[in-house]
Design a protein around this motif. Structure first.
Motif, PDB file in Angstrom:
ATOM      1  N   UNK A 193       0.826  -1.203   0.000  1.00  0.00           N
ATOM      2  CA  UNK A 193       0.000   0.000   0.000  1.00  0.00           C
ATOM      3  C   UNK A 193       0.858   1.250   0.000  1.00  0.00           C
ATOM      4  N   UNK A 194       0.237   2.368  -0.298  1.00  0.00           N
ATOM      5  CA  UNK A 194       0.948   3.653  -0.295  1.00  0.00           C
ATOM      6  C   UNK A 194       0.989   4.214   1.123  1.00  0.00           C
ATOM      7  N   UNK A 195       1.537   3.403   2.020  1.00  0.00           N
ATOM      8  CA  UNK A 195       1.700   3.816   3.406  1.00  0.00           C
ATOM      9  C   UNK A 195       3.155   3.589   3.804  1.00  0.00           C
ATOM     10  N   UNK A 196       3.482   3.890   5.049  1.00  0.00           N
ATOM     11  CA  UNK A 196       4.853   3.695   5.505  1.00  0.00           C
ATOM     12  C   UNK A 196       5.738   4.878   5.161  1.00  0.00           C
ATOM     13  N   UNK A 197       7.019   4.600   4.896  1.00  0.00           N
ATOM     14  CA  UNK A 197       8.000   5.660   4.632  1.00  0.00           C
ATOM     15  C   UNK A 197       7.780   6.243   3.246  1.00  0.00           C
ATOM     16  N   UNK A 198       7.479   7.532   3.192  1.00  0.00           N
ATOM     17  CA  UNK A 198       7.256   8.222   1.919  1.00  0.00           C
ATOM     18  C   UNK A 198       8.514   8.912   1.416  1.00  0.00           C
ATOM     19  N   UNK A 199       9.357   9.370   2.340  1.00  0.00           N
ATOM     20  CA  UNK A 199      10.617  10.019   1.971  1.00  0.00           C
ATOM     21  C   UNK A 199      11.511  10.081   3.192  1.00  0.00           C
ATOM     22  N   UNK A 200      12.809  10.275   2.942  1.00  0.00           N
ATOM     23  CA  UNK A 200      13.740  10.437   4.060  1.00  0.00           C
ATOM     24  C   UNK A 200      14.923  11.289   3.626  1.00  0.00           C
ATOM     25  N   UNK A 201      15.600  11.834   4.607  1.00  0.00           N
ATOM     26  CA  UNK A 201      16.781  12.672   4.360  1.00  0.00           C
ATOM     27  C   UNK A 201      17.746  12.506   5.521  1.00  0.00           C
ATOM     28  N   UNK A 202      19.046  12.387   5.205  1.00  0.00           N
ATOM     29  CA  UNK A 202      20.084  12.314   6.231  1.00  0.00           C
ATOM     30  C   UNK A 202      21.251  13.205   5.832  1.00  0.00           C
ATOM     31  N   UNK A 203      21.931  13.780   6.830  1.00  0.00           N
ATOM     32  CA  UNK A 203      23.081  14.640   6.554  1.00  0.00           C
ATOM     33  C   UNK A 203      24.030  14.638   7.742  1.00  0.00           C
ATOM     34  N   UNK A 204      25.316  14.808   7.456  1.00  0.00           N
ATOM     35  CA  UNK A 204      26.338  14.942   8.491  1.00  0.00           C
ATOM     36  C   UNK A 204      27.109  16.226   8.269  1.00  0.00           C
ATOM     37  N   UNK A 205      27.132  17.076   9.270  1.00  0.00           N
ATOM     38  CA  UNK A 205      27.907  18.323   9.249  1.00  0.00           C
ATOM     39  C   UNK A 205      29.099  18.129  10.187  1.00  0.00           C
ATOM     40  N   UNK A 206      30.273  17.854   9.613  1.00  0.00           N
ATOM     41  CA  UNK A 206      31.428  17.535  10.451  1.00  0.00           C
ATOM     42  C   UNK A 206      32.611  18.483  10.257  1.00  0.00           C
ATOM     43  N   UNK A 207      32.558  19.346   9.262  1.00  0.00           N
ATOM     44  CA  UNK A 207      33.720  20.195   8.958  1.00  0.00           C
ATOM     45  C   UNK A 207      34.108  21.065  10.150  1.00  0.00           C
ATOM     46  N   UNK A 208      33.132  21.765  10.710  1.00  0.00           N
ATOM     47  CA  UNK A 208      33.356  22.579  11.904  1.00  0.00           C
ATOM     48  C   UNK A 208      32.590  22.078  13.122  1.00  0.00           C
ATOM     49  N   UNK A 209      31.634  21.189  12.907  1.00  0.00           N
ATOM     50  CA  UNK A 209      30.651  20.883  13.936  1.00  0.00           C
ATOM     51  C   UNK A 209      30.828  19.535  14.635  1.00  0.00           C
ATOM     52  N   UNK A 210      31.783  18.733  14.200  1.00  0.00           N
ATOM     53  CA  UNK A 210      31.875  17.346  14.678  1.00  0.00           C
ATOM     54  C   UNK A 210      31.996  17.233  16.194  1.00  0.00           C
ATOM     55  N   UNK A 211      32.633  18.205  16.846  1.00  0.00           N
ATOM     56  CA  UNK A 211      32.890  18.097  18.285  1.00  0.00           C
ATOM     57  C   UNK A 211      31.928  18.901  19.147  1.00  0.00           C
ATOM     58  N   UNK A 212      30.760  19.229  18.624  1.00  0.00           N
ATOM     59  CA  UNK A 212      29.781  19.946  19.450  1.00  0.00           C
ATOM     60  C   UNK A 212      29.315  19.087  20.620  1.00  0.00           C
ATOM     61  N   UNK A 213      29.272  17.784  20.422  1.00  0.00           N
ATOM     62  CA  UNK A 213      29.046  16.812  21.486  1.00  0.00           C
ATOM     63  C   UNK A 213      30.275  15.919  21.534  1.00  0.00           C
ATOM     64  N   UNK A 214      30.798  15.667  22.727  1.00  0.00           N
ATOM     65  CA  UNK A 214      32.060  14.944  22.809  1.00  0.00           C
ATOM     66  C   UNK A 214      32.214  14.293  24.176  1.00  0.00           C
ATOM     67  N   UNK A 255       8.429  14.099  -0.596  1.00  0.00           N
ATOM     68  CA  UNK A 255       7.302  13.153  -0.548  1.00  0.00           C
ATOM     69  C   UNK A 255       6.076  13.670  -1.282  1.00  0.00           C
ATOM     70  N   UNK A 256       6.154  14.915  -1.785  1.00  0.00           N
ATOM     71  CA  UNK A 256       5.008  15.555  -2.457  1.00  0.00           C
ATOM     72  C   UNK A 256       3.792  15.658  -1.546  1.00  0.00           C
ATOM     73  N   UNK A 257       4.084  15.881  -0.275  1.00  0.00           N
ATOM     74  CA  UNK A 257       3.018  16.038   0.716  1.00  0.00           C
ATOM     75  C   UNK A 257       2.885  17.511   1.082  1.00  0.00           C
ATOM     76  N   UNK A 258       1.655  17.996   1.173  1.00  0.00           N
ATOM     77  CA  UNK A 258       1.419  19.376   1.581  1.00  0.00           C
ATOM     78  C   UNK A 258       1.601  19.504   3.083  1.00  0.00           C
TER      79      UNK A 258
END
Length: 351
Positions: A193-214, A255-258
């Motif tokens: 069916x047209x249910x479940x995961x419609x779209x997803x996105x992932x990203x890693x910002x590590x150039x300056x930000x990798x050690x914000x949590x350590x 996902x073409x969702x409004x």
């Protein structure tokens, strides 16, 4: 073919630690000097910013793999599935098993392998592995499970987010009040069916930000060399409110969702003010106002359990455990998270 969550389960520890429990702590600045405020003032400001009143800690005899197993059992039962038909067990965590009274992390064998052993799954082709992706780890595990299923490499996956942050906090750091323990689990399967995961996105910002949590030393300069979870809170806040709303928009648009069709948004429960700011900026990108009750929250009572916040929150809303919050078949919801790495991800999902 889409991929859908067919079962959910969570483990919420029974030990409640109130804000007043920190009234006798000796909070210090990063250089080890005393903070020029009373603990009562520190706790009051903390609650105003984070929204946290209570948090949950595991009992002394439990570890991350234990509570991951507890949540997994519930998800398998909820999905009414045979555990021997699970193809992948993916466990998101950050610090492995840390037994009470110790300071050493243990992740060999993996937490996922330990969960598989506890579930007594005999099938050797049920592959078990861990994901280290900061607080967005559970979402990333779901994204990976979807990829396996869509590629024909799996039919059923168990994805768990579990953490015992109470074992890695510095009692001299004000931020220690944020963290908590918990576990949430989900079963994912293919759906025609047209249910479940419609779209997803992932990203890693590590150039300056990798050690914000350590991992860093205690603020008590006379303490031993044991390291604890540390963060640059202001930098994380600014990073999150700048990047997460746009990531959510890109995911939703894919996902073409409004925006009007989104019924609930499950954001990583890190900080109430930060989550509210993310939501405000997200709707501002569409020149829309925020619908009432669209963002369920349980951070007030459960604190920030990292990878566990979203799956435990989703399970709680799905099963009617949060007042005035519900999801129904056909509803479109979003999941979004930000955390160590610095990593961001989001999912558009149809119930």
């Amino acid at each position: 073919m889409n991929v859908k969550i067919t079962g959910t389960g969570c483990y919420i520890p029974t030990q409640v630690t109130t804000n007043s429990s920190f009234s006798k702590f000796e909070f210090l600045n990063t250089d080890g000097s005393p903070i020029n405020y009373s603990n009562e003032v520190i706790i009051e400001k903390f609650k105003a910013i984070t929204g946290i009143e209570n948090r949950r800690y595991v009992k002394d005899n439990y570890t991350t793999s234990d509570i991951a197993f507890f949540a997994a059992e519930k998800a398998i039962e909820d999905a009414k599935t045979d555990k021997e038909t699970i193809d992948y067990i993916i466990v998101a965590h950050n610090f492995g098993d840390i037994k009470h009274g110790t300071t050493q992390s243990d992740a060999v064998p993996s937490i996922a392998s330990r969960v598989k052993q506890s579930l007594k799954i005999k099938n050797p082709r049920c592959v078990a592995y861990d994901v280290l992706f900061g607080c967005p780890g559970w979402i990333e595990g779901v994204v990976q499970a979807q990829a396996f299923i869509k590629a024909g490499m799996a039919k059923k996956c168990l994805v768990i987010g579990a953490e015992t942050l109470s074992r890695v906090i510095d009692i001299h750091d004000r931020d220690s009040m944020i963290y908590s323990d918990g576990a949430g689990a989900t079963i994912l399967e293919a759906t025609p069916n047209n249910t479940g995961i419609l779209s997803h996105l992932s990203a890693t910002y590590a150039y300056n930000e990798a050690d914000y949590l350590f991992f860093g030393k205690s603020y008590n300069q006379t303490a031993d060399s044991t390291k604890y979870i540390k963060m640059y809170g202001r930098k994380i806040y600014e990073f999150a409110v700048t990047h997460v709303p746009q990531a959510m928009k890109d995911c939703l648009d894919q996902s073409n969702t409004a925006i009007e069709d989104v019924k609930k948004i499950f954001i990583h429960q890190a900080n109430e003010k930060m989550d509210e700011a993310i939501l405000k900026r997200f709707y501002r990108l569409y020149n829309k106002s925020i619908p009432e009750g669209i963002m369920p929250m349980n951070i007030h009572e459960l604190g920030n359990s990292s990878v566990a916040t979203i799956p435990t929150l989703f399970d709680s809303v799905k099963k009617g455990m949060i007042e005035n919050q519900e999801v129904n078949t056909g509803d479109i919801v979003m999941f979004a998270s930000v955390g160590a790495g610095m990593n961001i991800n989001a999912i558009t999902y149809k119930i």
